[in-house]
Design a protein around this motif. Structure first.
Motif, PDB file in Angstrom:
ATOM      1  N   ASN A   7      -0.940   4.529  11.083  1.00 13.71           N
ATOM      2  CA  ASN A   7      -0.277   3.753  10.035  1.00 13.71           C
ATOM      3  C   ASN A   7       1.062   4.388   9.661  1.00 13.71           C
ATOM      4  OD1 ASN A   7      -0.047   1.672   8.175  1.00 13.71           O
ATOM      5  ND2 ASN A   7      -0.913   2.922   6.533  1.00 13.71           N
ATOM      6  N   GLU A   8       1.088   5.732   9.669  1.00  6.76           N
ATOM      7  CA  GLU A   8       2.343   6.406   9.347  1.00  6.76           C
ATOM      8  C   GLU A   8       3.384   6.180  10.449  1.00  6.76           C
ATOM      9  OE1 GLU A   8      -0.844   9.227   7.941  1.00  6.76           O
ATOM     10  OE2 GLU A   8       0.824  10.456   8.649  1.00  6.76           O
ATOM     11  N   VAL A  46       2.113  -2.893   9.341  1.00  5.81           N
ATOM     12  CA  VAL A  46       2.294  -2.282   8.016  1.00  5.81           C
ATOM     13  C   VAL A  46       2.084  -3.293   6.893  1.00  5.81           C
ATOM     14  CG1 VAL A  46       3.852  -0.453   8.744  1.00  5.81           C
ATOM     15  CG2 VAL A  46       4.786  -2.665   8.084  1.00  5.81           C
ATOM     16  N   PHE A  47       2.250  -4.565   7.210  1.00  5.67           N
ATOM     17  CA  PHE A  47       2.079  -5.587   6.166  1.00  5.67           C
ATOM     18  C   PHE A  47       0.627  -6.005   6.011  1.00  5.67           C
ATOM     19  CE2 PHE A  47       6.590  -6.357   7.303  1.00  5.67           C
ATOM     20  CZ  PHE A  47       7.116  -5.983   6.084  1.00  5.67           C
ATOM     21  N   GLY A  96       0.823  -1.223   0.000  1.00  7.97           N
ATOM     22  CA  GLY A  96       0.000   0.000   0.000  1.00  7.97           C
ATOM     23  C   GLY A  96       0.845   1.256   0.000  1.00  7.97           C
ATOM     24  N   TYR A  97       2.105   1.157  -0.375  1.00  9.67           N
ATOM     25  CA  TYR A  97       3.079   2.269  -0.495  1.00  9.67           C
ATOM     26  C   TYR A  97       3.487   2.836   0.869  1.00  9.67           C
ATOM     27  CZ  TYR A  97       0.118   2.116  -4.671  1.00  9.67           C
ATOM     28  OH  TYR A  97      -0.642   1.689  -5.698  1.00  9.67           O
ATOM     29  N   ASN A  98       2.507   3.056   1.750  1.00 10.44           N
ATOM     30  CA  ASN A  98       2.783   3.581   3.100  1.00 10.44           C
ATOM     31  C   ASN A  98       3.609   4.864   3.082  1.00 10.44           C
ATOM     32  OD1 ASN A  98       1.843   0.868   3.457  1.00 10.44           O
ATOM     33  ND2 ASN A  98       2.437   1.062   5.588  1.00 10.44           N
ATOM     34  N   LEU A  99       3.254   5.761   2.169  1.00  9.86           N
ATOM     35  CA  LEU A  99       3.903   7.080   2.188  1.00  9.86           C
ATOM     36  C   LEU A  99       3.183   7.940   3.219  1.00  9.86           C
ATOM     37  CD1 LEU A  99       4.258   7.704  -1.654  1.00  9.86           C
ATOM     38  CD2 LEU A  99       5.925   6.699  -0.081  1.00  9.86           C
ATOM     39  N   ARG A 148       8.146   3.237  12.317  1.00  6.84           N
ATOM     40  CA  ARG A 148       8.755   2.224  13.198  1.00  6.84           C
ATOM     41  C   ARG A 148       9.370   1.107  12.356  1.00  6.84           C
ATOM     42  NH1 ARG A 148      11.166   1.736  17.472  1.00  6.84           N
ATOM     43  NH2 ARG A 148      10.357   0.553  19.247  1.00  6.84           N
ATOM     44  N   ALA A 149       8.620   0.684  11.308  1.00  3.32           N
ATOM     45  CA  ALA A 149       9.130  -0.383  10.448  1.00  3.32           C
ATOM     46  C   ALA A 149      10.394   0.066   9.727  1.00  3.32           C
ATOM     47  CB  ALA A 149       8.059  -0.772   9.430  1.00  3.32           C
TER      48      ALA A 149
END
Lengths: 247, 410
Positions: free
Chosen positions: B318-319, B407-408, A100-103, B324-325
């Motif tokens: 989520n950010e 995050v996954f 999901g890119y996670n930007l 953290r990841a």
């Protein structure tokens, strides 16, 4: 099994066991996994849903810790490392690319890359130049000040690749990097990753379901029911043609 | 869009393990340097404008409430101590058991001379303080606090004279009152006449901004007139203002006065002021109410800031998990949250203190005395930032417990 010339093992997992949940409903997700990643290689990790791909990726990326087995990343054994130690190892040696890119949506493309550099204590004009270079390298030199909300999925994934590259990590781990992209963009991202993997100091591992990406792989590892079910190097002379299985 | 890789970026152009350092001429220059933690914090804050406005309104409300309550408290302290501050003494001789300055009862009449005979005492002044009945010129009565002081003094009373003069009070049956008490006392100008305890008096001077903490107006006159109007003896006073000689042994003087005047208390300036303030602010509960109001303001501020920061953290979880990841230490993420809290506090404080100053300015000519000092403004700043940092605790707890593995799954 032979490896490319000048290749070295950059990540090594041995006897990895991961159990999720608590008794009596606990599940053994990974069962005695042995795996090595070599520099200069793009390795695809494939397997059916629930086979343990993402859990393995999380362990190789030092995000989850195994119940048994040992892991070494860039020569650093992870045994006995606490959460901060593992975060430190990720920061220095591991780059991530997410499905999901996670930007960070409130930051521009270049700031997203600079964020990864800031974590590595690189800031100021040098960090800006390095981030801009990383974006130029993925073909986004003209979009460095664009906000993620104004970018296409392909562009966002390339920003994510630039972010992963920016800190010059030893290992890049990608989780379904093409899953949210159309065919054309998916192939372009895989092409990019295969070129990223040509660096002789870096290994790339991508979890994928997408069989169109197989042609980019230097190596394919198949996982099923928490076990390595097979490994092949399709680009080596004399290799069998790839068998595409539907999962 | 076409994602075909730019031909100029092929192969070697990809960042290798060792980054290159060539700047193309067409690349924009690095923008003004702002630390990434601060950038992330303010972008997170401003991202949800409505939430940000709610946070700022909460902080502004809290700052204004605490500023006004504290300002009234300080104003009350100042009002209670006003007469004593204007005529400071090394020691005050007061009747035994005096609760405050405006809880008067007369001394016996021998205190002044006894005190003057103590080695180290340079000067002693009589002060008469007494409740009195004021009859308005047009009819109707009021209770006032009559204050009689000596004309020959290094710090004569009253001060802030706006109309008339202190010298005019030397004449018999003359008094001074504050302009703000005109309506209460039925007075319109100097030379107006009224009655105190049945004796006709004339307004000889008018002061400004000398109001008592209680509802009883101050009425100033000379010491002889005060004795006459209150009916006490010619040597009697309510308090003795004692000034010491240079180099006098303060403790020895105090002990000697106490030995000679066993039915009195000898208080330092600070002791008398503190005793008066403690009586009115704490024994009557007035101060406790003001403090409770200020604490309530703080609690409201903390709750609003905590709620909005927690909500903002959840929105951006989520950010934070991605950070953290990517290897961010817990400290890095905590810094982002704290920066958000401090930024909110700075903006809220700036707006809040401006609004509070406006309220204080508006209250300038009213019966309400609200004081703002640099020390109070500084303390408010520290309290506001502290409140915001404290409010960030729940968000910090949330963020340090993030499992980066999420995050996954997104």
């Amino acid at each position: 099994m032979s490896h490319p010339a000048n290749s070295k093992v950059i990540l090594e997992a041995e006897g990895i066991v991961k159990i999720l949940g608590n008794a009596p409903t606990q599940v053994k997700v990974l069962k005695n996994i042995d795996l090595q990643l070599h520099t200069g290689e793009l390795t695809l990790l494939m397997g059916p849903s629930g086979s343990g791909k993402t859990t393995l990726l999380s362990i190789l990326g030092c995000i989850l810790t195994p119940n048994e087995g040992r892991l070494s990343v860039a020569g650093h054994a992870t045994a006995n490392m606490n959460a901060e130690g593992l975060a430190n190892l990720r920061r220095k040696h591991v780059g991530f690319i997410f499905q999901g890119y996670n930007l960070v949506p409130t930051l521009t493309a270049v700031e997203n890359v600079m964020l990864a550099l800031d974590l590595r204590d690189q800031s100021g004009p040098d960090a800006y130049d390095n981030a801009a270079e990383a974006l130029e390298a993925v073909g986004l030199g003209h979009r460095i000040n664009a906000s993620p909300s104004k970018m296409s999925g392909g562009e966002k994934q390339r920003v994510a690749i630039a972010r992963a590259l920016a800190g010059s990590p030893s290992v890049i781990l990608a989780d379904e990097p093409t899953a949210a992209l159309d065919a054309e963009n998916g192939l372009a991202v895989m092409d990019l990753l295969s070129r990223v993997a040509q660096d002789t100091n870096r290994a790339v591992l991508a979890v994928t379901h997408d069989h169109r990406t197989l042609k980019f792989a230097d190596r394919i590892i198949r996982i099923d029911d928490g076990r390595i079910a097979g490994s092949e190097r399709p680009k080596l002379p004399g290799a069998e043609p790839l068998q595409v299985e539907a999962h | 869009m076409d994602l075909a890789v730019n031909s100029s970026a092929q192969g070697a152009a990809l960042p290798a393990s060792r980054p290159t350092k060539t700047r193309p001429a067409n690349r924009p220059r690095a923008p003004r340097r702002i630390p990434m933690v601060a950038k992330l914090a303010y972008r997170n804050l401003f991202h949800d404008r409505l939430s940000f406005i709610v946070t700022i309104v909460g902080i502004v409300f809290s700052v204004v409430l605490v500023a006004i309550q504290s300002g009234i408290y300080l104003g009350s302290e100042k009002k209670i101590a006003a007469i004593l501050d204007q005529a400071p003494a090394d020691y005050w001789i007061v009747p035994l058991g005096t609760k405050s300055f405006d809880d008067p009862s007369p001394l016996s009449g021998r205190e002044r001379h006894m005190a003057l005979s103590v080695p180290g005492v340079a000067h002693v002044e009589d002060m008469v303080v007494s409740f009195a009945r004021w009859r308005k010129p047009a009819g109707g009565t009021n209770t006032v606090l009559l204050i009689g002081s000596e004309a020959v003094s290094d710090r004569p009373l009253p001060w802030n004279i706006a109309d008339g003069s202190r010298g005019a009070l030397n004449a018999p049956t003359t008094v001074a009152i504050d302009k703000s008490y005109f309506p209460d006392l039925g007075i319109t100008a100097v030379k107006d006449q009224a009655e105190i305890n049945g004796v006709n008096v004339e307004i000889a001077a008018v002061t400004r901004k000398i109001r008592s903490f209680t509802t009883l107006p101050f009425v100033f006159t000379n010491i002889e007139e005060a004795r006459r109007l209150t009916g006490i003896g010619q040597n009697q006073a309510t308090y003795e203002r004692v000034l010491l000689s240079d180099g006098a042994d303060r403790d020895a003087v105090r002990n000697e006065i106490l030995r000679r005047l066993p039915d009195t208390e000898v208080l330092t300036q600070t002791e008398f002021v503190k005793r008066s303030q403690a009586y009115w602010l704490f024994q009557t509960g007035a101060g406790a109410a003001l403090i409770a109001g200020a604490v309530l303001g703080l609690i409201v501020g903390i709750v609003i800031v905590a709620q909005t920061l927690y909500s903002s953290t959840k929105d951006h979880i989520n950010e934070f998990a991605t950070l953290r990841a990517l290897g961010a230490g817990a400290g890095y993420i905590v810094k982002v949250i704290l920066m958000q809290a401090v930024l909110s506090g700075l903006i809220g404080y700036a707006l809040g203190i401006l609004l509070a100053m406006g309220v204080i300015a508006a209250a300038e000519d009213t019966k309400l005395t609200v004081v703002m000092t640099p020390q109070l403004a500084g303390a408010l700043f520290a309290i506001t930032i502290g409140m915001c940092v404290f409010a960030a605790i729940s968000a910090i707890i949330k963020v340090v417990r993030i499992d980066p593995a999420v995050v996954f799954s997104r």
